[in-house]
Enzyme design. Structure first.
Site, PDB file in Angstrom:
ATOM      1  N   SER A  69      59.271  51.578  25.397  1.00  9.89           N
ATOM      2  CA  SER A  69      60.008  51.877  26.625  1.00  9.89           C
ATOM      3  C   SER A  69      61.219  50.958  26.765  1.00  9.89           C
ATOM      4  O   SER A  69      62.081  50.936  25.913  1.00  9.89           O
ATOM      5  CB  SER A  69      59.068  51.772  27.825  1.00  9.89           C
ATOM      6  OG  SER A  69      59.638  52.345  28.961  1.00  9.89           O
TER       7      SER A  69
ATOM      8  N   ASP B  91      66.605  54.795  29.621  1.00  7.19           N
ATOM      9  CA  ASP B  91      65.995  53.775  28.778  1.00  7.19           C
ATOM     10  C   ASP B  91      65.701  54.369  27.395  1.00  7.19           C
ATOM     11  O   ASP B  91      65.966  55.558  27.157  1.00  7.19           O
ATOM     12  CB  ASP B  91      64.754  53.190  29.452  1.00  7.19           C
ATOM     13  CG  ASP B  91      63.617  54.190  29.591  1.00  7.19           C
ATOM     14  OD1 ASP B  91      63.882  55.408  29.552  1.00  7.19           O
ATOM     15  OD2 ASP B  91      62.461  53.771  29.747  1.00  7.19           O
TER      16      ASP B  91
ATOM     17  N   ASP C 275      63.149  55.537  25.751  1.00  5.99           N
ATOM     18  CA  ASP C 275      62.306  56.722  25.584  1.00  5.99           C
ATOM     19  C   ASP C 275      62.573  57.785  26.648  1.00  5.99           C
ATOM     20  O   ASP C 275      61.840  58.763  26.767  1.00  5.99           O
ATOM     21  CB  ASP C 275      60.820  56.352  25.538  1.00  5.99           C
ATOM     22  CG  ASP C 275      60.309  55.774  26.854  1.00  5.99           C
ATOM     23  OD1 ASP C 275      61.079  55.067  27.541  1.00  5.99           O
ATOM     24  OD2 ASP C 275      59.142  56.023  27.198  1.00  5.99           O
TER      25      ASP C 275
ATOM     26  N   ASP D 132      62.447  58.102  29.982  1.00  8.47           N
ATOM     27  CA  ASP D 132      61.637  58.451  31.154  1.00  8.47           C
ATOM     28  C   ASP D 132      62.125  57.731  32.415  1.00  8.47           C
ATOM     29  O   ASP D 132      61.651  58.013  33.511  1.00  8.47           O
ATOM     30  CB  ASP D 132      60.142  58.210  30.921  1.00  8.47           C
ATOM     31  CG  ASP D 132      59.785  56.754  30.647  1.00  8.47           C
ATOM     32  OD1 ASP D 132      60.700  55.908  30.590  1.00  8.47           O
ATOM     33  OD2 ASP D 132      58.578  56.471  30.481  1.00  8.47           O
TER      34      ASP D 132
END
Length: 462
Positions: free
Chosen positions: A104, A249, A251, A253
């Site tokens: 993340s 970010d 990833d 999300d």
């Protein structure tokens, strides 16, 4: 080196000795445990995987694929993908679960295995404990040579994800295209650099200036989308005279925006703005976690809905959303969860809903931000000695403020009219995190300092 084993997955720094970092031995061990658990839960032998673009991604991916094959599990490998895309793919593929290879917002030396159940949602506390127990006992059995799993590489889910977003009734492509937005994006050289431009093109946005969109995992700045890390995006918005800056970010999300004047929209207000738009067209309830801004509650109640707070953690927010039949929810870190699409934070869905809202409002981004209640969150912490009983300390603070509205579902949150303070103990360090919110920075800091003084007084008495 660090290895953190939690209910939601396995996270660690790359390198070092087994058990001290996220080493190949650890990756195989925990992938084996999750694969074993997934088969036990569903009877299915198929798992979907995808990864962000961080440097260690290919290495981790190879180990995960081989291990799952060794368990006799078929693998659907989405390659470079996003967390929400994998979440959508798991039920679509009728898989036993999913593994997202991403740390993340953590820096480049980190990676992780995020674990999903057959619904494409993060596994529960009980399920996480079961996986950790299987890993601890090495309670797995690998397949014979004729029963090894097969691998399918599937790059179709970028378009599939975009298609389901475009099909949402509240996403208005014509309105977005007509607004003729000039957009700057910062995708921190991860998979957002693939997915965000494709989405914007599908939404009819013609002018997109790309900043850090090469998915090579070489993060040009700290990848967490906080104001101090978005200086270059802010400057680019001004120099290109853009209408909006968009940051995600690694990833994809988490989502935040920069206003046309270079100022920050505020990651806490991503969910507030999207919820405002959704509630205008679909009245209902909302959920965020206890550490998120009160502005969501204000917007929800103004629209005639009911706001509920959940314990910190995406799985807790999702559970509360299901329990209260919420139409929109998420977290104050820029995480938007829109259940009409799926129960997971999805920056791509957030972009589409926000741009529709912006187009229909006819306002600038800064004017839209100014239309919401203005709050400021102060984030502090107190470091204690490792032997300190933090739970007992929080009980004494609770007793002192027992006449104030308060919640103990996750640490201690105390409300003072429209101001609040939230105290949580860290799971990994002997510290208490103290978040406070008020209508100004000065008042928020003052409230935090008052609680810190109370804690120090209790410690002196002891």
């Amino acid at each position: 080196m660090t290895l953190i084993k939690s209910i939601s997955g396995i996270r660690g720094t790359i390198g070092g000795a087994a058990g001290d970092g996220l080493t190949p031995v650890d990756i195989v061990k925990f992938t084996s445990a999750f694969g074993t658990w997934a088969i036990q839960q569903s009877g299915l032998k198929k798992i979907v995987i995808g990864r962000d673009a961080r440097i260690s991604g290919s290495m981790v991916n190879n180990l995960v694929v081989g291990t799952l094959q060794g368990l006799g599990i078929d693998v659907v490998d989405l390659g470079l993908s996003t967390t929400p895309t994998v979440e959508i793919a798991v039920p679509a593929e009728e898989a036993a679960g999913g593994i997202i290879i991403t740390a993340s917002h953590n820096p480049k030396q980190w990676n992780a295995l995020k674990l999903l159940n057959s619904n494409g949602e993060f596994i529960s506390d009980a399920d996480g404990q079961a996986v950790l127990e299987i890993a601890e006992n090495s309670d797995f059995n690998y397949a014979a040579v004729d029963d090894l799993g097969k691998v399918v590489l599937d790059d179709s889910y970028l378009q599939k994800h975009i298609d389901v977003i475009l099909a949402l009734p509240l996403v208005d492509v014509k309105a977005i295209a007509a607004a003729d937005f000039k957009v700057v994006i910062d995708c921190v050289n991860s998979t957002g650099g693939i997915f965000v431009p494709a989405l914007l093109k599908a939404l009819g946005v013609k002018t997109v200036h790309e900043l850090y969109c090469e998915p090579d995992g070489k993060f040009p700045h700290n990848p967490e989308p906080l104001p101090e890390n978005l200086v270059a995006l802010s400057k680019e918005v001004l120099s290109k005279r853009a209408d909006i800056g968009i940051a995600v970010d690694p990833d994809v999300d988490r989502l935040c925006f920069v206003c046309e004047d270079g100022s920050m929209f505020g990651e806490e207000y991503t969910l507030v703005a999207v919820a405002d738009y959704v509630l205008k067209h679909n009245k209902g309830n909302t959920v965020s976690n206890l550490s998120s801004t009160r502005a969501l509650r204000d917007v929800t109640e103004k629209a005639g809905g009911e706001y509920n707070a959940a314990a910190v953690g995406e799985v807790n927010v999702v559970n509360k959303m299901k329990e209260t039949n919420a139409v929109i929810g998420g977290e104050g870190n820029g995480g938007v969860i829109y259940p009409e699409l799926h129960y997971g934070r999805d920056a791509l869905a957030g972009i589409a809903l926000f741009l529709t809202h912006l187009a229909k409002s006819g306002k600038t981004v800064s004017a839209l931000r100014a239309s919401y209640p203005n709050y400021f969150i102060s984030k502090n912490k107190i470091t204690l000695t490792p032997e300190m009983d933090i739970d007992a300390l929080l009980l004494k603070v609770e007793e002192k403020y027992k006449n104030q509205p308060h919640s103990t579902i996750d640490g201690l949150k105390i409300e003072f009219d429209k101001e609040w303070v939230h105290l949580r103990k860290s799971n990994t360090e002997p510290i208490i995190r103290i978040y406070s919110e008020a209508s100004s920075e000065t008042v928020a800091n003052s409230l935090a300092n008052k609680i810190i003084a109370d804690i120090k007084e209790i410690l002196l008495i002891e």
